[in-house]
Design an enzyme around this catalytic site. Sequence first.
Site, PDB file in Angstrom:
ATOM      1  N   LEU A 103       0.824  -1.213   0.000  1.00  0.00           N
ATOM      2  CA  LEU A 103       0.000   0.000   0.000  1.00  0.00           C
ATOM      3  C   LEU A 103       0.859   1.264   0.000  1.00  0.00           C
ATOM      4  O   LEU A 103       0.692   2.140  -0.843  1.00  0.00           O
ATOM      5  CB  LEU A 103      -0.936  -0.009   1.214  1.00  0.00           C
ATOM      6  N   GLU A 105       3.570   4.253  -0.359  1.00  0.00           N
ATOM      7  CA  GLU A 105       4.403   4.713  -1.459  1.00  0.00           C
ATOM      8  C   GLU A 105       5.323   5.842  -0.992  1.00  0.00           C
ATOM      9  O   GLU A 105       5.071   6.462   0.047  1.00  0.00           O
ATOM     10  CB  GLU A 105       3.520   5.180  -2.619  1.00  0.00           C
ATOM     11  N   SER A 110       0.710   7.938   5.397  1.00  0.00           N
ATOM     12  CA  SER A 110      -0.575   8.024   6.070  1.00  0.00           C
ATOM     13  C   SER A 110      -1.708   8.423   5.129  1.00  0.00           C
ATOM     14  O   SER A 110      -2.854   8.013   5.322  1.00  0.00           O
ATOM     15  CB  SER A 110      -0.481   9.043   7.217  1.00  0.00           C
ATOM     16  N   ILE A 136       7.632  -2.016   2.406  1.00  0.00           N
ATOM     17  CA  ILE A 136       6.704  -3.134   2.241  1.00  0.00           C
ATOM     18  C   ILE A 136       7.229  -4.351   2.999  1.00  0.00           C
ATOM     19  O   ILE A 136       8.260  -4.933   2.645  1.00  0.00           O
ATOM     20  CB  ILE A 136       6.508  -3.463   0.749  1.00  0.00           C
ATOM     21  N   ASP A 220      -7.939  -1.565  10.002  1.00  0.00           N
ATOM     22  CA  ASP A 220      -8.655  -1.604  11.283  1.00  0.00           C
ATOM     23  C   ASP A 220      -8.358  -2.912  12.026  1.00  0.00           C
ATOM     24  O   ASP A 220      -8.078  -2.911  13.229  1.00  0.00           O
ATOM     25  CB  ASP A 220     -10.167  -1.482  11.063  1.00  0.00           C
ATOM     26  N   ARG A 223      -4.713  -3.180  13.297  1.00  0.00           N
ATOM     27  CA  ARG A 223      -4.399  -2.396  14.496  1.00  0.00           C
ATOM     28  C   ARG A 223      -4.593  -3.226  15.757  1.00  0.00           C
ATOM     29  O   ARG A 223      -3.908  -3.009  16.758  1.00  0.00           O
ATOM     30  CB  ARG A 223      -5.252  -1.126  14.511  1.00  0.00           C
ATOM     31  N   GLN A 318      16.913  -0.388  30.958  1.00  0.00           N
ATOM     32  CA  GLN A 318      17.449   0.327  32.116  1.00  0.00           C
ATOM     33  C   GLN A 318      17.634  -0.606  33.313  1.00  0.00           C
ATOM     34  O   GLN A 318      18.653  -0.540  34.016  1.00  0.00           O
ATOM     35  CB  GLN A 318      16.519   1.485  32.498  1.00  0.00           C
ATOM     36  N   GLU A 345       0.806   0.301  10.415  1.00  0.00           N
ATOM     37  CA  GLU A 345      -0.651   0.129  10.500  1.00  0.00           C
ATOM     38  C   GLU A 345      -1.351   1.417  10.950  1.00  0.00           C
ATOM     39  O   GLU A 345      -2.391   1.400  11.589  1.00  0.00           O
ATOM     40  CB  GLU A 345      -1.022  -1.028  11.449  1.00  0.00           C
ATOM     41  N   GLY A 346      -0.749   2.550  10.607  1.00  0.00           N
ATOM     42  CA  GLY A 346      -1.293   3.847  10.997  1.00  0.00           C
ATOM     43  C   GLY A 346      -0.533   4.407  12.182  1.00  0.00           C
ATOM     44  O   GLY A 346      -0.493   3.800  13.251  1.00  0.00           O
TER      45      GLY A 346
END
Length: 368
Positions: A103, A105, A110, A136, A220, A223, A318, A345-346
């Site tokens: 998807l 490019e 976004s 990708i 969706d 996520r 840490q 994924e956003g």
Amino acid sequence: MVPVARRMDLEDYYPRDLIKDLGKQGFLTPSAPPEYGGPGIDLRGGSAVVVEELSRYSPTLGFITEIVNDNIVYALLRYGNNRQREEILPKVASGEWVASYALTEPCCGSDAAAIETRAEKRGGGEWIINGRKIWITQGAYADIYLLFARTGPREARHRAITAFLVRRNDCVEVSRLEMMGMRGGAGEAEIKFNDCVVSDDDVLGNVNEGGFRIAMVTLDLARIGISAVALGLSQGVLDEALEWAKTRTAFGKPPLIDWEWIQFQLADIKARLEIGRTVTYKAAWLYDNKDPSFVLYASIAKLYTAQMAVDIARDGVQILGGFGYSKESFSERAYRDAKVLEIAEGTNEIQKMVIHKILMRGLPEVEL
């Protein structure tokens, strides 16, 4: 998985045999029905339980599984025709074929509605695809790409995007990309499609607006899957930190676990982890019960757990001190792997946009 995961990171090694083993055991595509080679379990079992447990030992393998299961399998099951499902799904489920989701490019990450890769229709039911994709996952090793291309004017944006299934051949030019984390298995790449020919039978869903719908719905679901990667990664860090604290001594005093600040830090990690786990599993439960509010909870889960994983990985490094900063530790690898969870994924910023839109306009229409 454990020694292979370490080799994947150090050598940027792609474990094709291990991928096939995951396929044989039903872990690579847990949502695929038995007739296509998967166990056919729900989203909680697939993108939550399976992905979380894989990510506890190898976040990269969990990352691969969530992309294949949520992006590829869902799209084929929901929008694919009989030939596509019967020919492609069993090969992907078994690990025989590596599948990739193309998807993003160089022009637009976004802003998926702005993609420039084009598919031009010509006689005989053929399409000619030209364009570039970047970042990708599994692109370097893919046998087949779920590719999104523009099939109408650029100003039409999301109303002129179509999904295609493109087999890898001489028209596909692959350039490996060196990444900060998720090394080896992720196989991130820039892909150039040079006059690639596909047929009408390789179209997934409807021409034009159907492609963008597929992209948004699969994101969706993904996520929720990537939130499970964050959970498993964080659990792996907690496991390592807890064992270290039980045995490590300092200043001639009892093990670190007896120091109050270590106790509080471990308790805080556990609390944050369980909050993330609760919202992630709720999002999956809502989807399994066909509740459209899963979209809201998927974005909340992704936003929270991505930030959580970065923070927990940093805390783990840490606690382990010098050992945590070395490549001998799981936490060092997890720290590098965790950062992509705030991007893939956003991005975190996109999740805030989604949440805000739902607050202002209500839930979007979704296909369940």
